[in-house]
Design a protein around this motif. Structure first.
Motif, PDB file in Angstrom:
ATOM      1  N   TYR A 188      77.623  39.164  21.859  1.00 48.60           N
ATOM      2  CA  TYR A 188      77.053  40.564  22.301  1.00 48.60           C
ATOM      3  C   TYR A 188      75.687  40.932  22.208  1.00 48.60           C
ATOM      4  O   TYR A 188      74.910  39.850  22.116  1.00 48.60           O
ATOM      5  CB  TYR A 188      77.652  41.721  21.098  1.00 48.60           C
ATOM      6  CG  TYR A 188      79.150  41.699  20.730  1.00 48.60           C
ATOM      7  CD1 TYR A 188      80.178  42.478  21.766  1.00 48.60           C
ATOM      8  CD2 TYR A 188      79.925  40.812  20.262  1.00 48.60           C
ATOM      9  CE1 TYR A 188      81.489  42.353  21.682  1.00 48.60           C
ATOM     10  CE2 TYR A 188      81.488  40.644  20.133  1.00 48.60           C
ATOM     11  CZ  TYR A 188      82.057  41.592  20.846  1.00 48.60           C
ATOM     12  OH  TYR A 188      83.379  41.613  20.657  1.00 48.60           O
ATOM     13  N   LYS A 189      75.358  41.919  22.665  1.00 47.98           N
ATOM     14  CA  LYS A 189      73.881  42.196  22.843  1.00 47.98           C
ATOM     15  C   LYS A 189      72.979  42.017  21.548  1.00 47.98           C
ATOM     16  O   LYS A 189      72.212  41.304  21.824  1.00 47.98           O
ATOM     17  CB  LYS A 189      73.625  43.685  23.282  1.00 47.98           C
ATOM     18  CG  LYS A 189      73.495  43.693  24.692  1.00 47.98           C
ATOM     19  CD  LYS A 189      72.815  45.150  25.065  1.00 47.98           C
ATOM     20  CE  LYS A 189      72.688  45.449  26.484  1.00 47.98           C
ATOM     21  NZ  LYS A 189      72.060  46.734  26.936  1.00 47.98           N
ATOM     22  N   GLU A 190      73.439  42.239  20.487  1.00 45.92           N
ATOM     23  CA  GLU A 190      72.815  41.973  19.270  1.00 45.92           C
ATOM     24  C   GLU A 190      73.013  40.484  18.613  1.00 45.92           C
ATOM     25  O   GLU A 190      72.446  40.294  17.440  1.00 45.92           O
ATOM     26  CB  GLU A 190      73.321  43.205  18.042  1.00 45.92           C
ATOM     27  CG  GLU A 190      72.680  44.410  18.436  1.00 45.92           C
ATOM     28  CD  GLU A 190      72.844  45.407  17.565  1.00 45.92           C
ATOM     29  OE1 GLU A 190      73.405  45.159  16.505  1.00 45.92           O
ATOM     30  OE2 GLU A 190      72.323  46.293  17.899  1.00 45.92           O
ATOM     31  N   SER A 191      73.878  39.781  19.264  1.00 46.28           N
ATOM     32  CA  SER A 191      74.064  38.256  18.798  1.00 46.28           C
ATOM     33  C   SER A 191      72.933  37.679  18.771  1.00 46.28           C
ATOM     34  O   SER A 191      72.232  37.318  19.936  1.00 46.28           O
ATOM     35  CB  SER A 191      74.967  37.884  19.619  1.00 46.28           C
ATOM     36  OG  SER A 191      76.470  38.362  19.452  1.00 46.28           O
ATOM     37  N   SER A 192      72.542  37.125  17.545  1.00 45.32           N
ATOM     38  CA  SER A 192      71.417  36.262  17.446  1.00 45.32           C
ATOM     39  C   SER A 192      71.705  34.720  17.992  1.00 45.32           C
ATOM     40  O   SER A 192      72.563  34.098  17.184  1.00 45.32           O
ATOM     41  CB  SER A 192      70.689  36.354  16.102  1.00 45.32           C
ATOM     42  OG  SER A 192      69.969  35.342  15.638  1.00 45.32           O
ATOM     43  N   ASN A 219      77.067  40.380   9.456  1.00 42.31           N
ATOM     44  CA  ASN A 219      77.569  40.706  10.959  1.00 42.31           C
ATOM     45  C   ASN A 219      78.849  40.698  11.220  1.00 42.31           C
ATOM     46  O   ASN A 219      79.343  41.597  11.957  1.00 42.31           O
ATOM     47  CB  ASN A 219      76.569  40.008  12.025  1.00 42.31           C
ATOM     48  CG  ASN A 219      75.068  40.288  11.908  1.00 42.31           C
ATOM     49  OD1 ASN A 219      74.607  41.498  11.397  1.00 42.31           O
ATOM     50  ND2 ASN A 219      74.126  39.514  12.274  1.00 42.31           N
ATOM     51  N   GLU A 224      71.079  39.283  30.949  1.00 41.30           N
ATOM     52  CA  GLU A 224      70.884  38.956  29.599  1.00 41.30           C
ATOM     53  C   GLU A 224      71.853  37.818  29.002  1.00 41.30           C
ATOM     54  O   GLU A 224      71.365  37.184  28.208  1.00 41.30           O
ATOM     55  CB  GLU A 224      71.310  40.139  28.953  1.00 41.30           C
ATOM     56  CG  GLU A 224      70.647  41.307  28.902  1.00 41.30           C
ATOM     57  CD  GLU A 224      71.000  42.617  28.474  1.00 41.30           C
ATOM     58  OE1 GLU A 224      70.280  43.519  27.644  1.00 41.30           O
ATOM     59  OE2 GLU A 224      72.229  43.141  28.606  1.00 41.30           O
ATOM     60  N   LYS A 259      70.575  34.428  27.105  1.00 38.60           N
ATOM     61  CA  LYS A 259      70.993  34.010  26.022  1.00 38.60           C
ATOM     62  C   LYS A 259      71.504  32.622  26.109  1.00 38.60           C
ATOM     63  O   LYS A 259      71.404  31.808  24.926  1.00 38.60           O
ATOM     64  CB  LYS A 259      71.965  35.111  25.357  1.00 38.60           C
ATOM     65  CG  LYS A 259      72.426  35.090  23.792  1.00 38.60           C
ATOM     66  CD  LYS A 259      72.647  36.181  23.383  1.00 38.60           C
ATOM     67  CE  LYS A 259      71.463  37.200  23.109  1.00 38.60           C
ATOM     68  NZ  LYS A 259      71.836  38.373  22.191  1.00 38.60           N
ATOM     69  N   ASP A 296      75.612  49.723  24.876  1.00 35.56           N
ATOM     70  CA  ASP A 296      74.988  49.166  23.249  1.00 35.56           C
ATOM     71  C   ASP A 296      75.476  47.715  22.911  1.00 35.56           C
ATOM     72  O   ASP A 296      74.856  47.207  22.090  1.00 35.56           O
ATOM     73  CB  ASP A 296      75.241  50.253  22.141  1.00 35.56           C
ATOM     74  CG  ASP A 296      74.435  51.727  22.545  1.00 35.56           C
ATOM     75  OD1 ASP A 296      73.328  51.280  23.243  1.00 35.56           O
ATOM     76  OD2 ASP A 296      74.698  52.487  21.742  1.00 35.56           O
ATOM     77  N   LEU A 297      77.060  47.696  23.434  1.00 33.59           N
ATOM     78  CA  LEU A 297      77.565  46.385  22.943  1.00 33.59           C
ATOM     79  C   LEU A 297      77.338  45.368  23.713  1.00 33.59           C
ATOM     80  O   LEU A 297      77.326  44.065  23.308  1.00 33.59           O
ATOM     81  CB  LEU A 297      79.077  46.813  22.711  1.00 33.59           C
ATOM     82  CG  LEU A 297      79.424  47.417  21.167  1.00 33.59           C
ATOM     83  CD1 LEU A 297      80.931  47.708  21.196  1.00 33.59           C
ATOM     84  CD2 LEU A 297      79.279  46.282  20.233  1.00 33.59           C
TER      85      LEU A 297
END
Length: 342
Positions: free
Chosen positions: A175-179, A140, A223, A227, A216-217
């Motif tokens: 970011y949004k997709e950070s797991s 990533n 949120e 997280k 998207d980012l």
């Protein structure tokens, strides 16, 4: 202790002196950008978009040093761009730490770090921190930076710096997709390599991004809360540089004021206002930035809609410092955290 004694003492004396003089707004950290040029094109970077026409310009060394002197902040964060591309980076760090007696964070993507460590561009010091930016594990992080091998090169730089006795820390943007699981894995890996502290913060949607890309980012406030509530429990006991008051803010348990004026940005174009993230003007001096910015318009209580989802550390970590300095219970809590007891 999370930070060197010299840093804690310097910041304590500085805060006390400003309070005794009755100064309302003053800098804590100078964000110094001697250049915008970078060897990467990261998906979440606002500088390469906002300052596209200034990529080949650089601040003179004397301008960098004069900015630190006139501002007076006890800490200087050298960022950019990639500061290791600055031809006089070694001299800049040496003068700031040894002659001006400031604490310096060198913020780098790590690609050139091993070369500089091997060539003795810098020397270890309690006043000098190497701050490597990593936003995830290899797959990533390389995808976010747009180049394969970046993660591996950054880790090689970390290893080289730790082996030479440098204080190495890390900065990770979510970011949004950070797991959450991936961030936990990254923190464990960095600690195993000898990294002394890890700063976690949510990304912010720069104006230079179009609406679709931003959506998207970047995380919205709710949120971010969700997280960081997950991260708080998973990362308990890790060497986080994220202060407890700022973590309360990130998880939605506390409000904090934005103190963007305490982390001013000086770059090729001048003193950036109102903050590191938003650009309405560039000023000739820090004093002019303070005087001509309507600070009440920004932050959680302000009227500027651009601040709605911002929870970035450059505004709210100094807000946490000022909250703690005005409250004995919060000061004690922060002190215990500094000592690794909270």
């Amino acid at each position: 202790m999370r930070f060197p004694l010299s840093l804690n003492l310097a910041m304590g004396r500085y805060l006390l002196g400003q309070r005794l003089r009755g100064v309302r707004r003053f800098p804590l950290v100078l964000m110094l950008e001697p250049l915008f040029k970078c060897n990467l094109h990261c998906a979440g970077c606002g500088r390469i978009r906002e300052y596209a026409n200034f990529m080949h310009e650089m601040m003179a060394l004397d301008d960098c040093l004069d900015s630190a002197t006139s501002c007076g902040a006890p800490i200087v964060s050298i960022c950019g761009g990639e500061p290791l591309l600055y031809p006089q980076i070694g001299e800049l760090v040496r003068i700031l730490t040894r002659e001006q007696k400031r604490h310096v964070y060198l913020c780098t993507n790590g690609l050139l770090l091993k070369n500089h460590i091997d060539s003795d561009t810098f020397r270890p010091s309690s006043r000098f921190f190497v701050n490597v930016h990593l936003d995830g594990m290899e797959q990533n992080h390389d995808a976010a930076t747009g180049r394969s091998g970046v993660f591996h090169a950054a880790l090689e730089g970390v290893r080289a710096a730790v082996a030479k006795g440098f204080q190495v820390c890390a900065n990770t943007t979510l970011y949004k997709e950070s797991s959450v699981e991936e961030i936990s894995e990254l923190c464990a890996l960095l600690e195993s390599l000898g990294v002394s502290s890890i700063m976690l913060a949510p990304a912010f949607s720069y104006e230079a991004f179009d609406t679709r890309s931003a959506h998207d980012l970047f995380l919205e406030k709710e949120e971010t809360h969700a997280k960081f509530r997950q991260l708080e429990s998973i990362l308990k006991g890790r060497k986080l540089a994220t202060t407890p008051l700022y973590m309360d803010f990130l998880t939605g348990r506390r409000t904090l004021p934005c103190a963007a004026w305490a982390n001013p940005t000086r770059n090729v174009c001048g003193w950036k206002g109102p903050c590191y993230l938003l650009t309405d003007a560039h000023y000739e001096s820090y004093a002019e930035l303070l005087e001509k910015t309507a600070w009440e318009d920004f932050g959680p209580e302000g009227s500027d809609a651009r601040c709605r989802n911002c929870m970035m550390h450059c505004g709210f970590e100094p807000g946490a410092v000022f909250e703690a300095s005005a409250s004995l219970p919060l000061a004690i809590r922060t002190a215990l955290w500094q000592l690794g007891l909270g």
